[in-house]
Design a protein around this motif. Sequence first.
Motif, PDB file in Angstrom:
ATOM      1  N   ILE A 210       0.694  -1.242  -0.105  1.00  0.00           N
ATOM      2  CA  ILE A 210      -0.183  -0.035  -0.322  1.00  0.00           C
ATOM      3  C   ILE A 210       0.385   1.487   0.378  1.00  0.00           C
ATOM      4  N   GLY A 211       2.180   1.348   0.794  1.00  0.00           N
ATOM      5  CA  GLY A 211       2.605   2.487   0.961  1.00  0.00           C
ATOM      6  C   GLY A 211       3.256   2.423  -0.329  1.00  0.00           C
ATOM      7  N   TYR A 212       3.887   1.570  -1.275  1.00  0.00           N
ATOM      8  CA  TYR A 212       4.772   1.741  -2.880  1.00  0.00           C
ATOM      9  C   TYR A 212       3.269   2.559  -4.101  1.00  0.00           C
ATOM     10  N   ILE A 213       2.141   1.947  -3.171  1.00  0.00           N
ATOM     11  CA  ILE A 213       0.565   2.351  -4.558  1.00  0.00           C
ATOM     12  C   ILE A 213       0.597   3.968  -3.911  1.00  0.00           C
ATOM     13  N   TYR A 214       0.946   4.223  -2.634  1.00  0.00           N
ATOM     14  CA  TYR A 214       1.113   5.383  -2.090  1.00  0.00           C
ATOM     15  C   TYR A 214       1.814   6.771  -2.709  1.00  0.00           C
ATOM     16  N   LYS A 218      -1.022   9.284  -7.527  1.00  0.00           N
ATOM     17  CA  LYS A 218      -2.076   8.639  -9.216  1.00  0.00           C
ATOM     18  C   LYS A 218      -2.860   8.263  -7.964  1.00  0.00           C
ATOM     19  N   PRO A 219      -4.206   8.470  -8.981  1.00  0.00           N
ATOM     20  CA  PRO A 219      -5.384   8.169  -8.850  1.00  0.00           C
ATOM     21  C   PRO A 219      -5.887   6.173  -8.511  1.00  0.00           C
ATOM     22  N   VAL A 220      -6.396   5.647  -7.994  1.00  0.00           N
ATOM     23  CA  VAL A 220      -6.652   4.327  -7.716  1.00  0.00           C
ATOM     24  C   VAL A 220      -8.557   3.800  -7.517  1.00  0.00           C
ATOM     25  N   TYR A 221      -8.572   2.913  -7.647  1.00  0.00           N
ATOM     26  CA  TYR A 221      -9.968   2.150  -7.001  1.00  0.00           C
ATOM     27  C   TYR A 221      -9.944   1.967  -6.092  1.00  0.00           C
ATOM     28  N   ILE A 222     -11.329   1.896  -5.705  1.00  0.00           N
ATOM     29  CA  ILE A 222     -11.632   0.604  -4.415  1.00  0.00           C
ATOM     30  C   ILE A 222     -12.898   0.305  -4.412  1.00  0.00           C
ATOM     31  N   PHE A 223     -13.570  -1.005  -3.700  1.00  0.00           N
ATOM     32  CA  PHE A 223     -15.120  -0.829  -4.014  1.00  0.00           C
ATOM     33  C   PHE A 223     -15.256  -0.763  -2.355  1.00  0.00           C
ATOM     34  N   SER A 224     -16.528  -0.243  -2.979  1.00  0.00           N
ATOM     35  CA  SER A 224     -17.379   0.353  -1.631  1.00  0.00           C
ATOM     36  C   SER A 224     -18.936  -0.235  -1.735  1.00  0.00           C
ATOM     37  N   LEU A 225     -19.773  -0.215  -0.037  1.00  0.00           N
ATOM     38  CA  LEU A 225     -21.041  -0.433  -0.292  1.00  0.00           C
ATOM     39  C   LEU A 225     -21.554   0.969  -1.251  1.00  0.00           C
ATOM     40  N   SER A 226     -22.658   0.727  -1.483  1.00  0.00           N
ATOM     41  CA  SER A 226     -23.317   1.437  -2.719  1.00  0.00           C
ATOM     42  C   SER A 226     -23.565   2.993  -1.409  1.00  0.00           C
ATOM     43  N   GLU A 247     -24.500  -6.725  -6.277  1.00  0.00           N
ATOM     44  CA  GLU A 247     -25.963  -5.336  -6.195  1.00  0.00           C
ATOM     45  C   GLU A 247     -25.416  -4.546  -5.201  1.00  0.00           C
ATOM     46  N   ASP A 248     -24.441  -4.802  -4.544  1.00  0.00           N
ATOM     47  CA  ASP A 248     -24.749  -3.825  -2.970  1.00  0.00           C
ATOM     48  C   ASP A 248     -23.330  -2.908  -3.042  1.00  0.00           C
ATOM     49  N   LEU A 249     -22.852  -3.149  -4.174  1.00  0.00           N
ATOM     50  CA  LEU A 249     -21.463  -2.775  -4.232  1.00  0.00           C
ATOM     51  C   LEU A 249     -21.739  -1.463  -5.894  1.00  0.00           C
ATOM     52  N   VAL A 250     -20.119  -0.778  -5.348  1.00  0.00           N
ATOM     53  CA  VAL A 250     -20.253   0.560  -6.336  1.00  0.00           C
ATOM     54  C   VAL A 250     -18.679   0.714  -5.870  1.00  0.00           C
ATOM     55  N   LEU A 251     -17.999   1.034  -7.435  1.00  0.00           N
ATOM     56  CA  LEU A 251     -16.784   1.574  -7.318  1.00  0.00           C
ATOM     57  C   LEU A 251     -16.270   2.713  -7.699  1.00  0.00           C
ATOM     58  N   LEU A 252     -15.535   3.060  -6.715  1.00  0.00           N
ATOM     59  CA  LEU A 252     -14.848   4.510  -6.635  1.00  0.00           C
ATOM     60  C   LEU A 252     -13.645   4.343  -6.579  1.00  0.00           C
ATOM     61  N   GLN A 253     -13.752   6.008  -7.914  1.00  0.00           N
ATOM     62  CA  GLN A 253     -12.059   6.103  -8.697  1.00  0.00           C
ATOM     63  C   GLN A 253     -11.325   7.471  -7.006  1.00  0.00           C
ATOM     64  N   GLU A 280     -21.546  -0.046 -16.038  1.00  0.00           N
ATOM     65  CA  GLU A 280     -20.372   0.873 -15.322  1.00  0.00           C
ATOM     66  C   GLU A 280     -18.988   0.426 -14.914  1.00  0.00           C
ATOM     67  N   TYR A 281     -18.036   0.573 -15.595  1.00  0.00           N
ATOM     68  CA  TYR A 281     -16.248   0.447 -15.713  1.00  0.00           C
ATOM     69  C   TYR A 281     -15.614   1.259 -16.331  1.00  0.00           C
ATOM     70  N   PRO A 282     -14.390   1.728 -15.565  1.00  0.00           N
ATOM     71  CA  PRO A 282     -13.504   2.342 -15.936  1.00  0.00           C
ATOM     72  C   PRO A 282     -13.091   2.189 -17.710  1.00  0.00           C
ATOM     73  N   THR A 283     -13.187   2.568 -18.630  1.00  0.00           N
ATOM     74  CA  THR A 283     -12.666   2.268 -20.107  1.00  0.00           C
ATOM     75  C   THR A 283     -11.578   2.328 -20.301  1.00  0.00           C
ATOM     76  N   ASP A 284     -10.694   3.215 -18.744  1.00  0.00           N
ATOM     77  CA  ASP A 284      -9.063   2.721 -18.941  1.00  0.00           C
ATOM     78  C   ASP A 284      -8.195   2.806 -17.628  1.00  0.00           C
ATOM     79  N   TYR A 285      -7.196   2.066 -18.018  1.00  0.00           N
ATOM     80  CA  TYR A 285      -6.564   1.483 -16.309  1.00  0.00           C
ATOM     81  C   TYR A 285      -6.035   2.623 -15.751  1.00  0.00           C
ATOM     82  N   LEU A 286      -4.994   2.599 -14.503  1.00  0.00           N
ATOM     83  CA  LEU A 286      -4.736   4.367 -13.343  1.00  0.00           C
ATOM     84  C   LEU A 286      -3.684   3.167 -12.963  1.00  0.00           C
ATOM     85  N   THR A 287      -3.310   1.908 -12.764  1.00  0.00           N
ATOM     86  CA  THR A 287      -2.187   1.822 -11.928  1.00  0.00           C
ATOM     87  C   THR A 287      -1.409   0.852 -12.469  1.00  0.00           C
ATOM     88  N   SER A 288      -2.118   0.022 -14.118  1.00  0.00           N
ATOM     89  CA  SER A 288      -0.703  -0.509 -14.362  1.00  0.00           C
ATOM     90  C   SER A 288      -0.769  -1.620 -15.567  1.00  0.00           C
TER      91      SER A 288
END
Length: 298
Positions: A210-214, A218-226, A247-253, A280-288
Amino acid sequence: MRKFWSKFKREDGQVMIIFAFAMVVLIGFAALVIDVGTVQVAKRRMQTAAEAAALAGAQDLPKTAEAISAANTVAKLNGGSLIRTTVKAPYQGNSNQIEVICTINVQYSFARILGFTDTDVSGRAVAQKNPQWAGEALPFLNLDDDYLANPKIVAWEKTAPGDFESLWPDDYNVYFGGKFDDHSKTYFTVDFADGITVTKGTVATVKQEIGYIYGQKKPVYIFSLSSAVIKSGKYNNIKNKDVVPLEDLVLLQVTFDSFDEQDKNLFLTTTKVFDINKGEYPTDYLTSPGGTSATIVE
């Protein structure tokens, strides 16, 4: 008697002329069948080599040097050491496209009798990199922060006794996280197709990654309850290995604001919400570079 032999000689000479002409025609047909067939086989081989090389090179775009190197390597593997390869990247000003032309010289066999010695045969392909999101996300699940009420959220925090918004280890993978890896490429992928499985505890084993990614800033994604599910309190008493369905999830940028390594908290700002239940999903990747594909466009 002399007339008879004279007539026979004349006919014999005519037969020889006809035979010689027939041999030329037969050789011509042989040249057509064998040499033209050889050219067609070589052309297909060059086309296959060009397409494979273009697809391989596109994976490394927009890094031009890496893309050209990969294309040349794959071209030789598929076309052989005798081919000549021309690579252009970017192609026509498009940093996500690469052109590869593979050429080989074909030596004629029977056609040499007709004065033809060889010919160059080429295959050409233009490939385009098609970035796509492939599950790259932080290995946590936001359980309590309503991102609609306040875009500032905290992940990996204690939300209930034993609950630290952590995912079951089988639900994620880490890449480029080793000691000798390039940590500017470190990222996680989350297997979310069948929902997300949570686990009790802090799962401190991912702290370094996580420290490496921090550090990538740059922007990243994380799942969340809606937002609606968070407000409902449905998962206030979540148990070890409970599965949260899509059905209970969303994806946050999100963007990283800070990382409290001691308390293992991620302070994030939500910049975009993807309703994955509506496709709905990201149209590009930001992490790799792990989430890319390429297609032949020419």
